[in-house]
Design an enzyme around this catalytic site. Structure first.
Site, PDB file in Angstrom:
ATOM      1  N   HIS A 156       0.842  -1.225   0.000  1.00  0.00           N
ATOM      2  CA  HIS A 156       0.000   0.000   0.000  1.00  0.00           C
ATOM      3  C   HIS A 156       0.869   1.264   0.000  1.00  0.00           C
ATOM      4  CE1 HIS A 156      -3.397  -2.632   1.264  1.00  0.00           C
ATOM      5  NE2 HIS A 156      -2.446  -3.214   1.967  1.00  0.00           N
ATOM      6  N   SER A 277      15.335  21.550 -15.915  1.00  0.00           N
ATOM      7  CA  SER A 277      14.110  22.298 -16.166  1.00  0.00           C
ATOM      8  C   SER A 277      14.466  23.603 -16.858  1.00  0.00           C
ATOM      9  CB  SER A 277      13.414  22.574 -14.833  1.00  0.00           C
ATOM     10  OG  SER A 277      12.636  23.744 -14.903  1.00  0.00           O
ATOM     11  N   LYS A 283      16.352  21.663 -10.627  1.00  0.00           N
ATOM     12  CA  LYS A 283      15.715  20.407 -10.998  1.00  0.00           C
ATOM     13  C   LYS A 283      16.643  19.409 -11.683  1.00  0.00           C
ATOM     14  CE  LYS A 283      11.830  19.365 -10.745  1.00  0.00           C
ATOM     15  NZ  LYS A 283      10.638  19.854 -11.451  1.00  0.00           N
ATOM     16  N   GLU A 290      10.052   8.479 -16.879  1.00  0.00           N
ATOM     17  CA  GLU A 290       8.663   8.924 -17.079  1.00  0.00           C
ATOM     18  C   GLU A 290       8.176   8.605 -18.494  1.00  0.00           C
ATOM     19  OE1 GLU A 290       8.125  13.096 -15.455  1.00  0.00           O
ATOM     20  OE2 GLU A 290      10.241  12.735 -15.107  1.00  0.00           O
TER      21      GLU A 290
END
Ligand code: ARG
Length: 458
Positions: A156, A277, A283, A290
């Site tokens: 979970h 970024s 970043k 992704e």
């Protein structure tokens, strides 16, 4: 350009309809298989006396020269052609004249395309399988380097029990091994030659289908000519196997993305597999992970597209089936692209062991072990489970953890506690005591590594 089938028609095909109908812009990638199939066909026709040996060798010479001209760039695909099969046949006839016109005896584009796509997928999957092996090897190596790295295992997405990073990574290795065997199985079933099924009903010529099948490396021939030209279940099997493989990659990428966040910081990807970024200077984004996660959806889409295309088709060939190629080609390309980026990305990643360890230290990840401790001292499991639950509640209320609870408190909770409770619930002990087969204990992890190595050496 005049169509080969123009004889029956009194008008030219509308330009838009012609473009709409044409598949050469995507099926041109099967040029090699088309030529190899045609060479085998010419050999068979001559061996059965259906064409002369002279015609057959002219055809083979012509086809061989077309192949080398395509590969050298001397011959460009004509985007006005209807498909790759028509293009090669008309180029052949341009080069060798009448003999070229004899090649299509006892054959149809329906069995030709069914053959080409099987041969194309056979070659591509050989590559995919070898790429998968390299990925599994990288995971094995990563596991080997991290057998003593302890991290929280989750259920979970809540800290559950400690595991080693090796164990976690090997879970994926097992999944990829099954993906490997699924693809291999599908390829094996696909490896039956449909050529000689002709349009749908077979042919009046005394052909030798087994000769062609053998020449082209097939294990057998399809036994029903209607089935041979009508079904694309082999594409669906592969698309299903790719979908499952992409799902595994996607879950892994999801974890990597989480691990790279400041909230986890379990892993750092190499700069060469990360991006920045355009506005936020701090970043470092896991774009590759992704994107692989994102591309999984594309492959599912390819599977569903082809399932849907086929579901209402009457036997035998229907033009709808031309849609099979873009779906399966896209999936093949996507799978190859994703594995080729994923493998070096994971291989060059840095495992931040201290952070993993720290995360495992909090969250009462050793609560099951504390209950097991009491069970070993004679308490029934359900009672131990209840007592430990209360102990955890006490710790939370008092802002402490099981490892730091004073011994007097333990004694107060149960007489069964001894001083050895602290060593028994250390993270190392929790991992080392997991002696069951397939568990996270060191012996089981070694067995898993040996299993993966055995697979790689097979
Ligand atoms: N380009 C076609 C396809 O990909 C080849 C088969 C065409 N057959 C036909 N009867 N029109 O399906």
């Amino acid at each position: 350009m005049d169509k080969m089938w123009a004889g029956r028609f009194s008008k030219q095909l509308d330009k838009l309809a012609d473009d709409f109908n044409s598949s050469i812009r995507f099926d041109c990638r099967m040029y090699k298989q088309d030529i190899e199939g045609s060479i085998a066909h010419a050999l068979m026709l001559a061996s059965k006396g259906i064409i002369t040996a002279e015609d057959s060798s002219q055809i083979i010479e012509g086809l061989t020269s077309i192949l080398s001209d395509i590969e050298s760039g001397a011959l460009q695909f004509d985007m006005n052609a209807e498909d790759i099969h028509m293009f090669i046949e008309s180029e052949l006839t341009k080069r060798i004249g009448d003999a070229g016109k004899r090649l299509h005896t006892a054959r149809s584009r329906n069995d030709q395309v069914a053959l080409d796509i099987r041969m194309y997928l056979r070659a591509e999957n050989e590559e995919i399988l070898s790429m998968l092996k390299t990925l599994i090897e990288a995971l094995r190596d990563k596991a080997q380097e991290n057998t003593d790295v302890i991290m929280p295992g989750y259920t979970h997405l809540q800290r559950a029990q400690p595991v080693t990073f090796a164990h976690h990574i090997l879970a994926y290795a097992m999944m990829f091994i099954r993906d490997y065997s699924r693809i291999k199985d599908a390829v094996k079933r696909m490896n039956a030659s449909p050529i000689g099924s002709c349009a749908l009903a077979g042919t009046t010529y005394n052909t030798d289908r087994s000769f062609e099948a053998q020449h082209l490396g097939f294990d057998t021939i399809t036994l029903n000519s209607i089935d041979g030209v009508s079904d694309r279940d082999f594409c669906l099997e592969l698309l299903s196997a790719y979908s499952i493989l992409m799902m595994h990659l996607s879950r892994f990428c999801e974890e990597i993305t989480l691990w790279c966040s400041w909230e986890f910081k379990f892993m750092e990807l190499d700069d060469s597999y990360s991006t920045g970024s355009s506005i936020m200077p701090q970043k470092k984004n896991p774009d590759m992970a992704e994107l692989i996660r994102g591309k999984c959806g594309r492959v599912y889409g390819d599977l569903v597209a082809l399932l849907t295309t086929l579901k209402g088709l009457p036997l035998a060939y229907n033009k709808d089936m031309q849609e099979d190629k873009e779906a399966i080609f896209d999936a093949v390309d996507t799978v190859k692209l994703c594995i080729s980026v994923f493998t070096p990305m994971i291989a060059t990643s840095t495992v931040l062991k201290d952070n993993m360890y720290k995360a495992a230290q909090k969250g009462f990840i050793n609560a099951t072990d504390l209950a097991d401790y009491l069970v070993k001292k004679g308490m029934p499991f359900r009672s131990a489970y209840k007592l430990v639950g209360e102990t955890v509640a006490y710790c939370i209320a008092n802002n402490t953890v099981l490892e730091d609870l004073p011994f007097e408190k333990y004694k107060e909770l149960s007489e069964l506690f001894d001083e050895d409770v602290y060593t028994d619930i250390s993270l190392e002990a929790c991992v080392n005591k997991r002696i069951s087969q397939g568990g996270t204990g060191p012996k089981s992890v070694q067995t898993q590594i040996d299993f993966v190595t055995g697979f790689l050496n097979d």
